[in-house]
Motif scaffolding. Structure first.
Motif: not given
Length: 303
Positions: A1-25
């Motif tokens: 899996m391309l790293l740049k796509f995996a990275y975005q997928d991971f961030l989307d997963d954190r947002r879906f899990k309602n991770t705080s904006k500070i942690n997302i940043k």
């Protein structure tokens, strides 16, 4: 899996899990730095990431001046990303697990009485001279943290409806998004009440949020950081960093120095584990010994 796509997928997963904006940043900044390092070194697929890539990246961070605490935080972010890749069955095992955390210095800086008075007096002078809302707001930010030990995110999200003046308590949403109630002293309750009256007079219509920006909207993480950066420049302390976390540590330090039990400190600091609290108590053990030597009741007894 391309790293740049995996990275975005991971961030989307954190947002879906309602991770705080500070942690997302934090993920975007710290993990993004590792992703950039990999792509720069022609590691474009997640499957190609190895133990040596993780360690080499962190070694370069260390060479650039990153301290042990920062290195460990970056390692945790990388581990979380690669654990997610294991869960998604993109890779079989997490290569970052073999990278060991660095040993951190245990010394934590706190403000002394003179430094606290110097900061409070600075804002009092500005407030009297300019009758400025912002001087009053910044003064109340540090008074509130000193009086409660609440965290940065809790400060910017604090609303007037969270303050119970009758029962002298405030409610905050802690690290795990769990609502927690903290007792406040009569002194802090009076300070907040006077500040509320000032806000009503200054704005006409009081915001839902206790601390606001120039347009009477919620204070942001960046705006709060600018408050402490400005104060730090004005104070120019040589031995301690002016930050929200230093005020929180100072609150904890004073509780420990007062002789309060570790269990009570844990509840007020809202540490998940008593072990975290005990680290602080142990850290200031020498100061407790000095206080004991000075004030022990046996000192005044003829024995």
């Amino acid at each position: 899996m391309l790293l740049k796509f995996a990275y975005q997928d991971f961030l989307d997963d954190r947002r879906f899990k309602n991770t705080s904006k500070i942690n997302i940043k934090n993920y975007e900044t710290l993990l993004g730095e590792f992703v950039s390092y990999c792509i720069k070194n022609e590691v474009v697929n997640v499957e190609d990431i190895s133990y040596s890539h993780v360690r080499q990246h962190l070694s370069e961070c260390q060479e650039r001046g990153n301290k042990a605490g920062t290195i460990n935080t970056k390692l945790l972010r990388i581990r979380a990303f690669l654990n997610y890749m294991v869960e998604c069955e993109v890779i079989k095992s997490n290569p970052a697990k073999r990278v060991k955390r660095q040993k951190e210095d245990v010394k934590i800086d706190v403000f002394n009485d003179d430094q606290i008075q110097q900061m409070l007096n600075f804002y009092r002078r500005v407030k009297r001279r300019e009758k400025s809302y912002f001087a009053y707001r910044d003064y109340m930010v540090i008074v509130t943290i000193l009086g409660t030990g609440i965290r940065r995110g809790e400060i910017i999200n604090l609303q007037w409806s969270d303050i119970d003046f009758m029962n002298q308590s405030i409610s905050v949403y802690g690290k795990n998004r769990r609502k927690e109630t903290i007792p406040i002293t009569e002194k802090l309750s009076k300070e907040l009440s006077a500040y509320h009256a000032f806000c009503k007079q200054h704005w006409g219509e009081v915001s839902d949020f206790v601390f606001v920006k120039r347009d009477n909207t919620q204070l942001t993480e960046n705006a709060l950081a600018l408050i402490f950066r400005y104060l730090g420049q004005k104070m120019n302390f040589k031995d301690v960093r002016v930050s929200a976390h230093t005020f929180r540590h100072t609150f904890c330090h004073r509780l420990a120095m007062s002789g309060m039990s570790a269990f009570a400190i844990q509840k007020l600091m809202r540490h998940k584990s008593i072990n975290v609290t005990m680290r602080y108590v142990a850290m200031w053990g020498n100061e407790l010994r000095e206080q004991n030597d000075k004030y022990n009741p046996l000192n005044s007894l003829d024995i």
